[in-house]
Design a protein around this motif. Structure first.
Motif, PDB file in Angstrom:
ATOM      1  N   LEU A 174     107.792  11.328 -10.862  1.00  0.00           N
ATOM      2  CA  LEU A 174     107.457  12.915 -10.832  1.00  0.00           C
ATOM      3  C   LEU A 174     106.415  12.776 -12.051  1.00  0.00           C
ATOM      4  N   ILE A 175     105.897  12.276 -12.846  1.00  0.00           N
ATOM      5  CA  ILE A 175     105.012  12.431 -13.915  1.00  0.00           C
ATOM      6  C   ILE A 175     103.744  12.991 -13.581  1.00  0.00           C
ATOM      7  N   ASP A 176     103.212  12.619 -12.423  1.00  0.00           N
ATOM      8  CA  ASP A 176     101.794  12.928 -12.055  1.00  0.00           C
ATOM      9  C   ASP A 176     101.888  13.992 -11.122  1.00  0.00           C
ATOM     10  N   GLN A 177     103.280  14.398 -10.858  1.00  0.00           N
ATOM     11  CA  GLN A 177     102.909  15.516  -9.845  1.00  0.00           C
ATOM     12  C   GLN A 177     103.472  16.665 -10.392  1.00  0.00           C
ATOM     13  N   LEU A 178     103.610  16.850 -11.847  1.00  0.00           N
ATOM     14  CA  LEU A 178     103.750  18.090 -12.627  1.00  0.00           C
ATOM     15  C   LEU A 178     102.543  18.319 -13.538  1.00  0.00           C
ATOM     16  N   THR A 179     102.254  19.255 -13.980  1.00  0.00           N
ATOM     17  CA  THR A 179     101.095  19.372 -15.089  1.00  0.00           C
ATOM     18  C   THR A 179     101.774  20.164 -16.286  1.00  0.00           C
ATOM     19  N   LEU A 180     101.285  19.754 -17.406  1.00  0.00           N
ATOM     20  CA  LEU A 180     101.734  20.051 -18.671  1.00  0.00           C
ATOM     21  C   LEU A 180     101.671  21.875 -18.803  1.00  0.00           C
ATOM     22  N   ALA A 181     100.374  22.148 -18.090  1.00  0.00           N
ATOM     23  CA  ALA A 181     100.229  23.770 -18.115  1.00  0.00           C
ATOM     24  C   ALA A 181     101.366  24.305 -17.420  1.00  0.00           C
ATOM     25  N   ARG A 195     112.160  17.047  -4.876  1.00  0.00           N
ATOM     26  CA  ARG A 195     112.840  17.035  -6.523  1.00  0.00           C
ATOM     27  C   ARG A 195     111.743  17.886  -7.153  1.00  0.00           C
ATOM     28  N   VAL A 196     110.579  17.951  -7.160  1.00  0.00           N
ATOM     29  CA  VAL A 196     109.434  18.649  -7.814  1.00  0.00           C
ATOM     30  C   VAL A 196     109.722  20.043  -7.433  1.00  0.00           C
ATOM     31  N   SER A 197     109.736  19.988  -6.092  1.00  0.00           N
ATOM     32  CA  SER A 197     109.858  21.678  -5.716  1.00  0.00           C
ATOM     33  C   SER A 197     111.142  22.354  -6.506  1.00  0.00           C
ATOM     34  N   ASP A 198     112.131  21.644  -6.663  1.00  0.00           N
ATOM     35  CA  ASP A 198     113.407  22.152  -7.106  1.00  0.00           C
ATOM     36  C   ASP A 198     112.935  22.673  -8.717  1.00  0.00           C
ATOM     37  N   ILE A 199     112.373  21.588  -9.370  1.00  0.00           N
ATOM     38  CA  ILE A 199     111.980  21.873 -10.796  1.00  0.00           C
ATOM     39  C   ILE A 199     111.026  23.209 -10.796  1.00  0.00           C
ATOM     40  N   ARG A 200     110.027  23.520 -10.051  1.00  0.00           N
ATOM     41  CA  ARG A 200     109.238  24.441  -9.991  1.00  0.00           C
ATOM     42  C   ARG A 200     109.808  25.620  -9.540  1.00  0.00           C
ATOM     43  N   TRP A 201     110.822  25.659  -8.665  1.00  0.00           N
ATOM     44  CA  TRP A 201     111.596  26.702  -8.340  1.00  0.00           C
ATOM     45  C   TRP A 201     112.390  27.283  -9.714  1.00  0.00           C
ATOM     46  N   ALA A 202     113.046  26.347 -10.340  1.00  0.00           N
ATOM     47  CA  ALA A 202     113.682  26.701 -11.681  1.00  0.00           C
ATOM     48  C   ALA A 202     112.772  27.458 -12.728  1.00  0.00           C
ATOM     49  N   LEU A 203     111.623  26.849 -12.743  1.00  0.00           N
ATOM     50  CA  LEU A 203     110.708  27.048 -13.755  1.00  0.00           C
ATOM     51  C   LEU A 203     110.091  28.463 -13.450  1.00  0.00           C
ATOM     52  N   ASN A 204     109.611  28.631 -11.990  1.00  0.00           N
ATOM     53  CA  ASN A 204     108.878  29.843 -11.737  1.00  0.00           C
ATOM     54  C   ASN A 204     109.667  31.055 -11.524  1.00  0.00           C
ATOM     55  N   ASP A 205     111.145  30.995 -11.368  1.00  0.00           N
ATOM     56  CA  ASP A 205     111.862  31.973 -11.212  1.00  0.00           C
ATOM     57  C   ASP A 205     112.085  32.673 -12.502  1.00  0.00           C
ATOM     58  N   PRO A 206     111.718  33.945 -12.985  1.00  0.00           N
ATOM     59  CA  PRO A 206     112.159  34.460 -14.210  1.00  0.00           C
ATOM     60  C   PRO A 206     113.392  34.678 -14.474  1.00  0.00           C
ATOM     61  N   SER A 207     114.491  34.955 -13.476  1.00  0.00           N
ATOM     62  CA  SER A 207     115.680  35.146 -13.839  1.00  0.00           C
ATOM     63  C   SER A 207     116.376  33.979 -14.416  1.00  0.00           C
ATOM     64  N   VAL A 228     120.275  13.568   0.137  1.00  0.00           N
ATOM     65  CA  VAL A 228     120.185  12.046  -0.284  1.00  0.00           C
ATOM     66  C   VAL A 228     119.093  11.486   0.431  1.00  0.00           C
ATOM     67  N   VAL A 229     118.315  10.625  -0.192  1.00  0.00           N
ATOM     68  CA  VAL A 229     117.085  10.068   0.307  1.00  0.00           C
ATOM     69  C   VAL A 229     117.392   8.503  -0.225  1.00  0.00           C
ATOM     70  N   ASP A 230     117.191   7.534   0.698  1.00  0.00           N
ATOM     71  CA  ASP A 230     116.950   6.152   0.515  1.00  0.00           C
ATOM     72  C   ASP A 230     118.390   5.858  -0.358  1.00  0.00           C
ATOM     73  N   GLY A 231     119.571   6.497   0.133  1.00  0.00           N
ATOM     74  CA  GLY A 231     120.820   6.060  -0.388  1.00  0.00           C
ATOM     75  C   GLY A 231     121.119   6.458  -1.816  1.00  0.00           C
ATOM     76  N   ARG A 232     120.068   6.981  -2.700  1.00  0.00           N
ATOM     77  CA  ARG A 232     120.314   7.237  -3.939  1.00  0.00           C
ATOM     78  C   ARG A 232     119.496   8.517  -4.344  1.00  0.00           C
ATOM     79  N   TYR A 233     118.306   8.675  -3.972  1.00  0.00           N
ATOM     80  CA  TYR A 233     117.665   9.595  -4.691  1.00  0.00           C
ATOM     81  C   TYR A 233     118.023  11.017  -4.189  1.00  0.00           C
ATOM     82  N   ALA A 234     117.975  12.018  -4.995  1.00  0.00           N
ATOM     83  CA  ALA A 234     118.461  13.432  -4.595  1.00  0.00           C
ATOM     84  C   ALA A 234     117.278  14.145  -4.019  1.00  0.00           C
ATOM     85  N   GLY A 235     116.833  13.638  -2.871  1.00  0.00           N
ATOM     86  CA  GLY A 235     115.706  14.189  -2.090  1.00  0.00           C
ATOM     87  C   GLY A 235     114.512  13.357  -2.335  1.00  0.00           C
TER      88      GLY A 235
END
Length: 374
Positions: free
Chosen positions: A134-141, A106-118, A94-101
């Motif tokens: 998070l929009i500018d932290q991720l790439t469409l590629a 939060r971007v790291s968890d998205i990448r973790w889920a995307l990059n784990d082939p299992s 919990v960050v700033d009372g509401r954010y989940a990190g």
């Protein structure tokens, strides 16, 4: 003489073309141009693989935090479905009372889920607010490189927009905050069925604010106050053409719903729509004399001469049926009923929405989950 005439005609054509007096473009290209002279975005999404027993499903929190108790209950539901839940490394923070990190976490968890082939699918724990960060932290590629189902709604509409622009279908559907109730309601089981390859074909009762007609296009949109601010960003799937636009909202005044719709209108979004689906407008204001938000939007949308399907049970109501974002769909709106069909591979499953009910959730809980109240 004929040879000389042909030769001279060839020379003249070459000179005119070289000097820029002739533009060698097709009529179809001209027709596809937007008023500002740019070609519209083409949304053409691949369908991730459906799940099978034993597949891993990641649970992540891209927006507001969710109590770990809810995450654990959701994990138990997924195990009951024959799937293997795995929890994101930063879930529970919990960050700033509401954010989940932090944004980075939060971007790291998205990448973790995307990059784990299992990991074969991703379910978001909660919406609220934060995905615009998070929009500018991720790439469409990177989103396109590993296509897998992502499930969520509300603030997760931003991620649906990103994935549609990246060329990957996703699911506008229920999250851990609701799955934790047990996962046996139709909202949850239809989402489970969709993940496993059973594609719903929805049949809906008539709605007095419907506008009749048939249209096909690509399904984009979601929560209005989430996707409208993303106009012009790489998360803006409404830049595409031939759209079927989904709109839903929760606890917003009528005038703010109108404001967001006018923003879409002024940016040409409504001109690119072949049809519109109005989902739930839960606990929205009634400060004008319109009998409902749908009635207000009917007056705005009737000038476009496109079908409008009202009352689809998706959004922040007690029934929140899954929809495949980025998928080619067909809506058929008639005086007595309507249908919504996904034109994708899978086992077709007939679903009559009139037969689906759910226990009433107290408004305060709905608002808290939506991030509108403490």
């Amino acid at each position: 003489m004929k040879q000389v005439s042909f030769y001279m005609a060839t020379v003249v054509c070459f000179v005119l073309t070289f000097c820029g007096m002739i533009t060698l473009t097709s009529c179809s290209d001209d027709d596809d141009m937007t008023p500002d002279g740019e070609k519209p975005v083409v949304i053409n999404c691949v369908k991730p693989d459906y799940l099978k027993a034993g597949d891993k499903v990641a649970l992540i929190s891209p927006s507001y935090f969710t109590p770990m108790e809810n995450v654990e209950k959701t994990a138990a539901v997924l195990r009951g479905w024959g799937l293997e839940p795995v929890v994101g490394p930063n879930v529970g923070k919990v960050v700033d009372g509401r954010y989940a990190g932090t944004v980075a976490e939060r971007v790291s968890d998205i990448r973790w889920a995307l990059n784990d082939p299992s990991v074969k699918a991703i379910i978001c724990n909660r919406g609220g607010y934060g995905t615009i960060q998070l929009i500018d932290q991720l790439t469409l590629a990177e989103l396109k490189a590993s296509p897998k189902w992502l499930v969520g709604f509300s603030d997760i509409s931003t991620l649906h927009g990103l994935l549609s622009r990246a060329g990957v279908m996703s699911i506008h559907g229920t999250m851990s905050s609701f799955l934790a109730k047990g996962g046996t309601d139709m909202t949850s089981t239809l989402m489970r069925d969709l993940l496993l390859g059973n594609v719903p074909r929805y049949e809906l009762p008539a709605h007095k604010q419907n506008i009749v007609g048939t249209a096909s296009g690509v399904l984009v949109g979601g929560n209005l106050c989430t996707f409208a601010p993303n106009l012009g960003s790489q998360a803006d799937a409404t830049e595409g053409k031939d759209l079927i636009l989904l709109i839903e909202e929760v606890e917003e005044s009528m005038h703010n719903v109108d404001r967001q719709m006018r923003i879409l209108q002024m940016n040409g979004v409504l001109d690119r729509c072949k049809g519109i689906i109005l989902g739930e407008f839960t606990d929205c204001g009634t400060e004008f004399t319109y009998e409902s938000v749908e009635a207000m939007l009917h007056d705005m949308l009737k000038e476009y001469n496109i079908p409008v399907l009202c009352g689809f049970p998706a959004g922040h109501g007690d029934v929140n049926l899954p929809l495949v974002m980025g998928a080619p769909v067909t809506i058929d709106v008639r005086n007595d009923s309507a249908t919504l069909q996904f034109n994708i591979e899978g086992n077709q499953q007939q679903v009559n929405t009139a037969n689906i009910t759910a226990p009433t959730t107290p408004a305060a809980i709905r608002m808290r989950l939506a991030g509108k109240r403490e």
